[in-house]
Design a protein around this motif. Structure first.
Motif, PDB file in Angstrom:
ATOM      1  N   VAL A 204     -41.633  42.713  24.881  1.00  0.00           N
ATOM      2  CA  VAL A 204     -42.439  43.053  26.049  1.00  0.00           C
ATOM      3  C   VAL A 204     -41.544  42.797  27.259  1.00  0.00           C
ATOM      4  CG1 VAL A 204     -44.530  42.601  27.375  1.00  0.00           C
ATOM      5  CG2 VAL A 204     -44.563  42.390  24.879  1.00  0.00           C
ATOM      6  N   ARG A 205     -41.230  43.847  27.996  1.00  0.00           N
ATOM      7  CA  ARG A 205     -40.262  43.738  29.088  1.00  0.00           C
ATOM      8  C   ARG A 205     -40.940  43.467  30.431  1.00  0.00           C
ATOM      9  NH1 ARG A 205     -38.305  47.903  25.933  1.00  0.00           N
ATOM     10  NH2 ARG A 205     -36.216  47.587  25.065  1.00  0.00           N
ATOM     11  N   TYR A 206     -40.265  42.665  31.238  1.00  0.00           N
ATOM     12  CA  TYR A 206     -40.699  42.361  32.603  1.00  0.00           C
ATOM     13  C   TYR A 206     -39.496  42.566  33.527  1.00  0.00           C
ATOM     14  CZ  TYR A 206     -44.445  40.037  30.034  1.00  0.00           C
ATOM     15  OH  TYR A 206     -45.481  39.762  29.176  1.00  0.00           O
ATOM     16  N   GLN A 207     -39.734  43.100  34.702  1.00  0.00           N
ATOM     17  CA  GLN A 207     -38.666  43.387  35.649  1.00  0.00           C
ATOM     18  C   GLN A 207     -38.746  42.450  36.853  1.00  0.00           C
ATOM     19  OE1 GLN A 207     -36.774  45.705  33.403  1.00  0.00           O
ATOM     20  NE2 GLN A 207     -36.113  46.018  35.537  1.00  0.00           N
ATOM     21  N   ARG A 208     -37.612  42.006  37.311  1.00  0.00           N
ATOM     22  CA  ARG A 208     -37.536  41.202  38.515  1.00  0.00           C
ATOM     23  C   ARG A 208     -37.934  42.043  39.728  1.00  0.00           C
ATOM     24  NH1 ARG A 208     -34.686  36.451  37.755  1.00  0.00           N
ATOM     25  NH2 ARG A 208     -33.481  36.312  35.822  1.00  0.00           N
ATOM     26  N   GLY A 209     -38.522  41.385  40.717  1.00  0.00           N
ATOM     27  CA  GLY A 209     -38.864  42.053  41.954  1.00  0.00           C
ATOM     28  C   GLY A 209     -37.670  42.124  42.886  1.00  0.00           C
ATOM     29  N   PRO A 210     -37.854  42.698  44.080  1.00  0.00           N
ATOM     30  CA  PRO A 210     -36.763  42.775  45.057  1.00  0.00           C
ATOM     31  C   PRO A 210     -36.183  41.414  45.424  1.00  0.00           C
ATOM     32  CG  PRO A 210     -38.586  44.195  45.702  1.00  0.00           C
ATOM     33  CD  PRO A 210     -39.077  43.369  44.552  1.00  0.00           C
ATOM     34  N   ASP A 211     -37.009  40.366  45.303  1.00  0.00           N
ATOM     35  CA  ASP A 211     -36.536  39.012  45.599  1.00  0.00           C
ATOM     36  C   ASP A 211     -35.863  38.356  44.397  1.00  0.00           C
ATOM     37  OD1 ASP A 211     -38.726  38.658  43.972  1.00  0.00           O
ATOM     38  OD2 ASP A 211     -39.811  37.344  45.353  1.00  0.00           O
ATOM     39  N   MET A 212     -35.716  39.114  43.318  1.00  0.00           N
ATOM     40  CA  MET A 212     -35.071  38.673  42.086  1.00  0.00           C
ATOM     41  C   MET A 212     -35.904  37.667  41.296  1.00  0.00           C
ATOM     42  SD  MET A 212     -32.521  40.522  41.857  1.00  0.00           S
ATOM     43  CE  MET A 212     -31.517  41.591  42.890  1.00  0.00           C
ATOM     44  N   ARG A 213     -37.151  37.476  41.703  1.00  0.00           N
ATOM     45  CA  ARG A 213     -38.020  36.558  40.965  1.00  0.00           C
ATOM     46  C   ARG A 213     -38.755  37.291  39.851  1.00  0.00           C
ATOM     47  NH1 ARG A 213     -40.895  32.846  45.693  1.00  0.00           N
ATOM     48  NH2 ARG A 213     -38.954  31.983  46.569  1.00  0.00           N
ATOM     49  N   ALA A 214     -39.208  36.510  38.866  1.00  0.00           N
ATOM     50  CA  ALA A 214     -39.983  37.092  37.776  1.00  0.00           C
ATOM     51  C   ALA A 214     -41.338  37.564  38.302  1.00  0.00           C
ATOM     52  CB  ALA A 214     -40.183  36.057  36.672  1.00  0.00           C
ATOM     53  N   PRO A 215     -41.900  38.608  37.727  1.00  0.00           N
ATOM     54  CA  PRO A 215     -43.191  39.115  38.196  1.00  0.00           C
ATOM     55  C   PRO A 215     -44.330  38.167  37.850  1.00  0.00           C
ATOM     56  CG  PRO A 215     -42.553  40.252  36.198  1.00  0.00           C
ATOM     57  CD  PRO A 215     -41.382  39.389  36.585  1.00  0.00           C
TER      58      PRO A 215
END
Length: 222
Positions: free
Chosen positions: A29-40
């Motif tokens: 199950v994939r999760y992408q970092r936001g523009p601030d590089m933090r986990a969603p």
């Protein structure tokens, strides 16, 4: 089936790699970092800390890379990727397995914070903050990291290119992220050739390449 909650460009890539080395079936199950590089925020629905990696297996929810690696080796390893009990190699294995997150990664994370610090302040303050961050790196993080990197190079040279007992093990999987991060943030010099050789060997492994296909693009944050 075992499930890996995987955050891009993160330490969870090691879990995918270990699963491939062990030949275990799993889903990602994939999760992408936001523009601030933090986990969603979605990861907080999986684990209260909202961090990755997290795995689900047989009704169990496990977090922390080292704990996950120990669980996978104990549950599915069948004696693979771990030196014999009570051997010197096993003691080295245990040391490096815990050293990776306990001693190496906090220092590398601090280095990353200082590197990124100037970009997070108003433009007019960047020269001042940049100078402070550069001095902190020169006096604090970089000398310590240089010492750690010498230690890694010596250990690899003494261990026939691996960290525990002269053969590839899960300790090498754990140590891969600190070495990759150090290479990205500090660079490798001639005296670090054993580190460069180690990285070349693991990147050439078929299981490592398959894990990259499963996890998606993997570029360490700089």
């Amino acid at each position: 089936m075992l499930t890996v909650h995987h955050l891009n460009n993160s330490r969870s890539q090691r879990v995918l790699w270990l699963l491939e080395e062990l030949g275990l079936p799993y889903q990602v199950v994939r999760y992408q970092r936001g523009p601030d590089m933090r986990a969603p925020a979605e990861l907080q629905k999986v684990h209260p800390l909202g961090k990755s990696p997290v795995i689900e297996d047989q009704g169990r929810l496990l977090a922390e890379t080292g704990a996950i690696v120990e669980y996978l080796i104990e549950t599915y390893g069948q004696g693979r990727l771990i030196p014999p009990a009570a051997s010197e190699a096993r003691r080295a294995y245990t040391y490096w397995l815990h050293y990776a997150e306990g001693s190496a990664m906090p220092l590398l994370l601090l280095k990353l914070v200082f590197m990124r610090l100037p970009t997070g302040v108003p433009f007019l303050l960047r020269p001042i903050i940049g100078a402070v961050a550069a001095k902190a790196q020169a006096r604090l993080t970089d000398p310590q990291l240089a010492t750690h990197m010498r230690c890694w190079a010596n250990a690899l040279q003494a261990g026939n290119g691996w960290f525990a007992g002269g053969e590839f093990s899960a300790a090498d999987v754990m140590m891969s992220f600190p070495l990759e991060a150090a290479a990205a943030r500090m660079g490798l010099r001639p005296e670090h050739q054993p580190i460069a050789d180690f990285l070349g060997r693991i990147h050439a492994r078929a299981a490592y390449k398959r894990a990259l296909e499963q996890g998606g693009p993997y570029e360490l944050l700089r």
